[in-house]
Design a protein around this motif. Structure first.
Motif, PDB file in Angstrom:
ATOM      1  N   LEU A 238     135.544 119.651 -57.301  1.00  0.00           N
ATOM      2  CA  LEU A 238     135.341 121.042 -56.914  1.00  0.00           C
ATOM      3  C   LEU A 238     135.028 121.218 -55.436  1.00  0.00           C
ATOM      4  CD1 LEU A 238     133.306 122.246 -60.004  1.00  0.00           C
ATOM      5  CD2 LEU A 238     135.732 122.588 -59.527  1.00  0.00           C
ATOM      6  N   ASP A 239     134.501 120.173 -54.762  1.00  0.00           N
ATOM      7  CA  ASP A 239     134.122 120.314 -53.359  1.00  0.00           C
ATOM      8  C   ASP A 239     135.111 119.661 -52.396  1.00  0.00           C
ATOM      9  OD1 ASP A 239     133.571 117.703 -53.955  1.00  0.00           O
ATOM     10  OD2 ASP A 239     131.512 117.734 -53.232  1.00  0.00           O
ATOM     11  N   ASN A 240     136.268 119.210 -52.901  1.00  0.00           N
ATOM     12  CA  ASN A 240     137.271 118.624 -52.015  1.00  0.00           C
ATOM     13  C   ASN A 240     137.869 119.707 -51.128  1.00  0.00           C
ATOM     14  OD1 ASN A 240     136.769 116.266 -53.343  1.00  0.00           O
ATOM     15  ND2 ASN A 240     138.691 116.227 -54.473  1.00  0.00           N
ATOM     16  N   TYR A 241     138.200 119.342 -49.895  1.00  0.00           N
ATOM     17  CA  TYR A 241     138.756 120.315 -48.957  1.00  0.00           C
ATOM     18  C   TYR A 241     140.073 120.901 -49.470  1.00  0.00           C
ATOM     19  CZ  TYR A 241     135.484 118.318 -45.560  1.00  0.00           C
ATOM     20  OH  TYR A 241     134.368 117.879 -44.907  1.00  0.00           O
ATOM     21  N   SER A 242     140.847 120.137 -50.242  1.00  0.00           N
ATOM     22  CA  SER A 242     142.152 120.602 -50.700  1.00  0.00           C
ATOM     23  C   SER A 242     142.074 121.445 -51.972  1.00  0.00           C
ATOM     24  CB  SER A 242     143.071 119.405 -50.945  1.00  0.00           C
ATOM     25  OG  SER A 242     142.516 118.566 -51.930  1.00  0.00           O
ATOM     26  N   THR A 243     140.897 121.565 -52.565  1.00  0.00           N
ATOM     27  CA  THR A 243     140.747 122.325 -53.808  1.00  0.00           C
ATOM     28  C   THR A 243     140.729 123.823 -53.538  1.00  0.00           C
ATOM     29  OG1 THR A 243     139.499 120.511 -54.787  1.00  0.00           O
ATOM     30  CG2 THR A 243     139.273 122.650 -55.828  1.00  0.00           C
ATOM     31  N   LYS A 244     141.384 124.585 -54.420  1.00  0.00           N
ATOM     32  CA  LYS A 244     141.408 126.050 -54.303  1.00  0.00           C
ATOM     33  C   LYS A 244     139.998 126.593 -54.142  1.00  0.00           C
ATOM     34  CE  LYS A 244     145.335 128.176 -56.463  1.00  0.00           C
ATOM     35  NZ  LYS A 244     145.899 128.823 -57.610  1.00  0.00           N
ATOM     36  N   GLY A 245     139.834 127.547 -53.230  1.00  0.00           N
ATOM     37  CA  GLY A 245     138.533 128.161 -53.003  1.00  0.00           C
ATOM     38  C   GLY A 245     137.763 127.514 -51.867  1.00  0.00           C
ATOM     39  N   ASN A 246     138.210 126.358 -51.390  1.00  0.00           N
ATOM     40  CA  ASN A 246     137.554 125.674 -50.278  1.00  0.00           C
ATOM     41  C   ASN A 246     138.423 125.739 -49.031  1.00  0.00           C
ATOM     42  OD1 ASN A 246     135.475 124.918 -52.001  1.00  0.00           O
ATOM     43  ND2 ASN A 246     136.449 122.984 -52.528  1.00  0.00           N
ATOM     44  N   VAL A 247     137.800 125.526 -47.879  1.00  0.00           N
ATOM     45  CA  VAL A 247     138.511 125.515 -46.602  1.00  0.00           C
ATOM     46  C   VAL A 247     138.118 124.255 -45.854  1.00  0.00           C
ATOM     47  CG1 VAL A 247     138.832 126.706 -44.401  1.00  0.00           C
ATOM     48  CG2 VAL A 247     138.542 128.029 -46.490  1.00  0.00           C
ATOM     49  N   ASN A 248     139.110 123.544 -45.317  1.00  0.00           N
ATOM     50  CA  ASN A 248     138.840 122.363 -44.516  1.00  0.00           C
ATOM     51  C   ASN A 248     138.227 122.830 -43.199  1.00  0.00           C
ATOM     52  OD1 ASN A 248     139.069 120.190 -42.650  1.00  0.00           O
ATOM     53  ND2 ASN A 248     140.647 119.273 -43.936  1.00  0.00           N
ATOM     54  N   PRO A 249     136.984 122.414 -42.880  1.00  0.00           N
ATOM     55  CA  PRO A 249     136.330 122.903 -41.668  1.00  0.00           C
ATOM     56  C   PRO A 249     136.948 122.361 -40.385  1.00  0.00           C
ATOM     57  CG  PRO A 249     134.972 121.251 -42.728  1.00  0.00           C
ATOM     58  CD  PRO A 249     136.127 121.515 -43.637  1.00  0.00           C
ATOM     59  N   TYR A 250     137.759 121.330 -40.480  1.00  0.00           N
ATOM     60  CA  TYR A 250     138.365 120.734 -39.292  1.00  0.00           C
ATOM     61  C   TYR A 250     139.729 121.328 -38.987  1.00  0.00           C
ATOM     62  CZ  TYR A 250     134.610 117.523 -40.199  1.00  0.00           C
ATOM     63  OH  TYR A 250     133.360 117.000 -40.424  1.00  0.00           O
ATOM     64  N   THR A 251     140.514 121.618 -40.023  1.00  0.00           N
ATOM     65  CA  THR A 251     141.862 122.157 -39.813  1.00  0.00           C
ATOM     66  C   THR A 251     141.945 123.650 -40.110  1.00  0.00           C
ATOM     67  OG1 THR A 251     142.537 121.691 -42.084  1.00  0.00           O
ATOM     68  CG2 THR A 251     142.883 119.932 -40.449  1.00  0.00           C
ATOM     69  N   LYS A 252     140.921 124.196 -40.762  1.00  0.00           N
ATOM     70  CA  LYS A 252     140.862 125.605 -41.186  1.00  0.00           C
ATOM     71  C   LYS A 252     141.907 125.929 -42.247  1.00  0.00           C
ATOM     72  CE  LYS A 252     137.715 126.290 -38.079  1.00  0.00           C
ATOM     73  NZ  LYS A 252     136.521 125.584 -38.378  1.00  0.00           N
ATOM     74  N   LYS A 253     142.476 124.893 -42.885  1.00  0.00           N
ATOM     75  CA  LYS A 253     143.454 125.089 -43.952  1.00  0.00           C
ATOM     76  C   LYS A 253     142.753 125.395 -45.262  1.00  0.00           C
ATOM     77  CE  LYS A 253     147.325 122.626 -45.012  1.00  0.00           C
ATOM     78  NZ  LYS A 253     148.129 121.400 -45.138  1.00  0.00           N
ATOM     79  N   LYS A 254     143.272 126.384 -46.000  1.00  0.00           N
ATOM     80  CA  LYS A 254     142.719 126.728 -47.308  1.00  0.00           C
ATOM     81  C   LYS A 254     143.226 125.728 -48.346  1.00  0.00           C
ATOM     82  CE  LYS A 254     142.248 131.674 -46.643  1.00  0.00           C
ATOM     83  NZ  LYS A 254     142.626 133.005 -47.118  1.00  0.00           N
ATOM     84  N   GLY A 255     142.353 125.394 -49.286  1.00  0.00           N
ATOM     85  CA  GLY A 255     142.738 124.491 -50.363  1.00  0.00           C
ATOM     86  C   GLY A 255     143.695 125.167 -51.333  1.00  0.00           C
ATOM     87  N   THR A 256     144.624 124.391 -51.878  1.00  0.00           N
ATOM     88  CA  THR A 256     145.627 124.944 -52.784  1.00  0.00           C
ATOM     89  C   THR A 256     145.676 124.226 -54.132  1.00  0.00           C
ATOM     90  OG1 THR A 256     147.295 123.482 -51.827  1.00  0.00           O
ATOM     91  CG2 THR A 256     147.118 125.702 -50.886  1.00  0.00           C
TER      92      THR A 256
END
Length: 77
Positions: free
Chosen positions: A48-66
């Motif tokens: 649930l806390d992985n950067y690539s998981t829906k609802g999360n955002v990678n703080p380094y790339t600003k990419k939303k998880g899918t």
């Protein structure tokens, strides 16, 4: 006083985000693909806390998880 509490909570949140990350050094896979260094969330027992998981955002790339966190089928015996 309220500003100090807010500032403290912001600092705490930022520190927690940084501590929760780990750096992966660049490496070469068996088939010769070069993987550049990157940050990822620390390993734990949840997806649930992985950067690539829906609802999360990678703080380094600003990419939303899918990725859906538990999209695999559960076998019932």
């Amino acid at each position: 006083m309220l500003k100090k509490i807010f500032l403290f909570l912001c600092v705490l949140f930022v520190c927690n985000s940084v501590i929760a990350a780990t750096y992966v050094k660049p490496y070469v896979t068996k088939n010769g693909k070069v993987v550049s260094g990157h940050y990822r969330s620390k390993a734990n027992k949840t997806k649930l806390d992985n950067y690539s998981t829906k609802g999360n955002v990678n703080p380094y790339t600003k990419k939303k998880g899918t990725t859906k966190p538990y999209s695999h089928k559960i076998k019932i015996h």
